[in-house]
Design a protein around this motif. Sequence first.
Motif, PDB file in Angstrom:
ATOM      1  N   LEU A  42      -7.257  -5.102  -2.669  1.00 28.71           N
ATOM      2  CA  LEU A  42      -7.406  -5.858  -4.140  1.00 28.71           C
ATOM      3  C   LEU A  42      -6.108  -5.180  -4.815  1.00 28.71           C
ATOM      4  CD1 LEU A  42     -11.169  -5.381  -4.921  1.00 28.71           C
ATOM      5  CD2 LEU A  42      -9.876  -7.444  -3.771  1.00 28.71           C
ATOM      6  N   ASP A  43      -5.341  -5.866  -5.423  1.00 29.40           N
ATOM      7  CA  ASP A  43      -4.373  -5.555  -6.230  1.00 29.40           C
ATOM      8  C   ASP A  43      -5.398  -5.483  -7.707  1.00 29.40           C
ATOM      9  OD1 ASP A  43      -2.345  -5.075  -8.058  1.00 29.40           O
ATOM     10  OD2 ASP A  43      -1.347  -6.918  -7.739  1.00 29.40           O
ATOM     11  N   VAL A  44      -4.830  -4.119  -8.300  1.00 27.09           N
ATOM     12  CA  VAL A  44      -5.762  -3.633  -9.637  1.00 27.09           C
ATOM     13  C   VAL A  44      -5.500  -4.896 -10.626  1.00 27.09           C
ATOM     14  CG1 VAL A  44      -6.190  -1.937 -11.388  1.00 27.09           C
ATOM     15  CG2 VAL A  44      -5.963  -1.545  -8.837  1.00 27.09           C
ATOM     16  N   ASN A  45      -4.476  -5.405 -10.807  1.00 25.97           N
ATOM     17  CA  ASN A  45      -3.904  -6.198 -11.938  1.00 25.97           C
ATOM     18  C   ASN A  45      -3.550  -7.489 -11.410  1.00 25.97           C
ATOM     19  OD1 ASN A  45      -2.463  -7.221 -14.105  1.00 25.97           O
ATOM     20  ND2 ASN A  45      -2.436  -5.331 -15.174  1.00 25.97           N
ATOM     21  N   ILE A  46      -4.212  -8.483 -11.682  1.00 24.43           N
ATOM     22  CA  ILE A  46      -3.847  -9.908 -11.030  1.00 24.43           C
ATOM     23  C   ILE A  46      -3.466 -10.767 -12.293  1.00 24.43           C
ATOM     24  CG2 ILE A  46      -4.688 -11.887  -9.932  1.00 24.43           C
ATOM     25  CD1 ILE A  46      -4.319  -9.546  -8.112  1.00 24.43           C
ATOM     26  N   VAL A 102      -9.873  -1.422  -0.393  1.00 25.47           N
ATOM     27  CA  VAL A 102      -8.702  -0.617  -0.915  1.00 25.47           C
ATOM     28  C   VAL A 102      -7.992  -1.265  -2.326  1.00 25.47           C
ATOM     29  CG1 VAL A 102      -8.458   0.661   1.204  1.00 25.47           C
ATOM     30  CG2 VAL A 102      -6.881  -1.338   0.489  1.00 25.47           C
ATOM     31  N   PHE A 103      -7.662  -0.723  -3.256  1.00 24.96           N
ATOM     32  CA  PHE A 103      -6.869  -0.993  -4.291  1.00 24.96           C
ATOM     33  C   PHE A 103      -5.579  -0.696  -3.991  1.00 24.96           C
ATOM     34  CE2 PHE A 103     -10.825   0.188  -6.992  1.00 24.96           C
ATOM     35  CZ  PHE A 103     -11.119  -1.355  -7.479  1.00 24.96           C
ATOM     36  N   THR A 104      -4.618  -1.751  -4.462  1.00 26.63           N
ATOM     37  CA  THR A 104      -3.043  -1.396  -4.387  1.00 26.63           C
ATOM     38  C   THR A 104      -2.837  -1.548  -6.022  1.00 26.63           C
ATOM     39  OG1 THR A 104      -2.687  -3.860  -4.296  1.00 26.63           O
ATOM     40  CG2 THR A 104      -3.096  -2.546  -2.179  1.00 26.63           C
ATOM     41  N   THR A 105      -1.885  -0.561  -6.059  1.00 20.01           N
ATOM     42  CA  THR A 105      -1.461  -0.618  -7.708  1.00 20.01           C
ATOM     43  C   THR A 105      -0.300   0.274  -8.068  1.00 20.01           C
ATOM     44  OG1 THR A 105      -2.223  -0.218  -9.776  1.00 20.01           O
ATOM     45  CG2 THR A 105      -2.906   1.475  -8.196  1.00 20.01           C
ATOM     46  N   GLY A 106       0.303  -0.024  -8.969  1.00 26.57           N
ATOM     47  CA  GLY A 106       1.423   0.762  -9.545  1.00 26.57           C
ATOM     48  C   GLY A 106       0.902   1.570 -10.531  1.00 26.57           C
ATOM     49  N   TYR A 107      -0.346   1.497 -10.792  1.00 27.85           N
ATOM     50  CA  TYR A 107      -1.017   2.475 -12.118  1.00 27.85           C
ATOM     51  C   TYR A 107      -1.429   3.549 -11.492  1.00 27.85           C
ATOM     52  CZ  TYR A 107      -1.148  -2.067 -14.710  1.00 27.85           C
ATOM     53  OH  TYR A 107      -0.635  -3.326 -15.175  1.00 27.85           O
ATOM     54  N   ASP A 108      -1.821   4.485 -12.489  1.00 21.69           N
ATOM     55  CA  ASP A 108      -2.299   5.660 -12.163  1.00 21.69           C
ATOM     56  C   ASP A 108      -4.001   5.573 -11.739  1.00 21.69           C
ATOM     57  OD1 ASP A 108      -0.219   7.240 -12.690  1.00 21.69           O
ATOM     58  OD2 ASP A 108      -0.672   7.455 -14.882  1.00 21.69           O
ATOM     59  N   MET A 147      -7.199   4.330  -2.897  1.00 20.59           N
ATOM     60  CA  MET A 147      -6.277   3.608  -4.034  1.00 20.59           C
ATOM     61  C   MET A 147      -4.703   3.955  -3.053  1.00 20.59           C
ATOM     62  SD  MET A 147      -5.817   3.151  -7.979  1.00 20.59           S
ATOM     63  CE  MET A 147      -5.376   4.696  -8.296  1.00 20.59           C
ATOM     64  N   LEU A 148      -4.141   2.718  -2.903  1.00 15.41           N
ATOM     65  CA  LEU A 148      -2.642   2.820  -2.260  1.00 15.41           C
ATOM     66  C   LEU A 148      -1.455   2.599  -3.352  1.00 15.41           C
ATOM     67  CD1 LEU A 148      -3.506   1.191   1.060  1.00 15.41           C
ATOM     68  CD2 LEU A 148      -3.235   3.548   0.591  1.00 15.41           C
ATOM     69  N   GLU A 149      -0.813   3.368  -3.688  1.00 16.21           N
ATOM     70  CA  GLU A 149       0.318   3.044  -4.663  1.00 16.21           C
ATOM     71  C   GLU A 149       1.315   1.991  -3.979  1.00 16.21           C
ATOM     72  OE1 GLU A 149       1.781   6.488  -6.882  1.00 16.21           O
ATOM     73  OE2 GLU A 149      -0.219   7.400  -6.661  1.00 16.21           O
TER      74      GLU A 149
END
Length: 133
Positions: free
Chosen positions: A67-71, A91-97, A110-112
């Motif tokens: 799941l991308d945190v921000n869609i 798992v989350f994927t994100t560019g966020y903290d 969480m995977l950056e």
Amino acid sequence: MAISQASRQQTPLTGRRIFVVEDEYYLADDIGRTFRSLGAEIAGPVGHLDDAFKILHDGSILDAAVLDVNIRSEMIFPVARELKARGVPFVFTTGYDRITVGPEFQDVPMLEKPIDLAAMAQKLAALIADRRN
């Protein structure tokens, strides 16, 4: 021509249905191709929350999710809550903290971005294995 040893081996994702919610087209495509090469079936990928809910409610089995945190400027948390309630690991994927995720999902890996797809596959395989134990 002989079949290579690697192509005969099953991976921990063989036969597993992985739900992918990611709005970056090329990343979604890369995730799908990587998991398919490991024998998984892909639900999606989808890049809109409405489409994610359609898959969640279509009656099919989901073994794990990415799941991308921000869609598209919407947070994925309603989808994550439903998966968590069903006991589907994700798992989350994100560019966020991590702070963006909040305490409700602190136990979710969480995977950056940029994503290491091999590491993602290993993490999902481990989560699926943990769920069965």
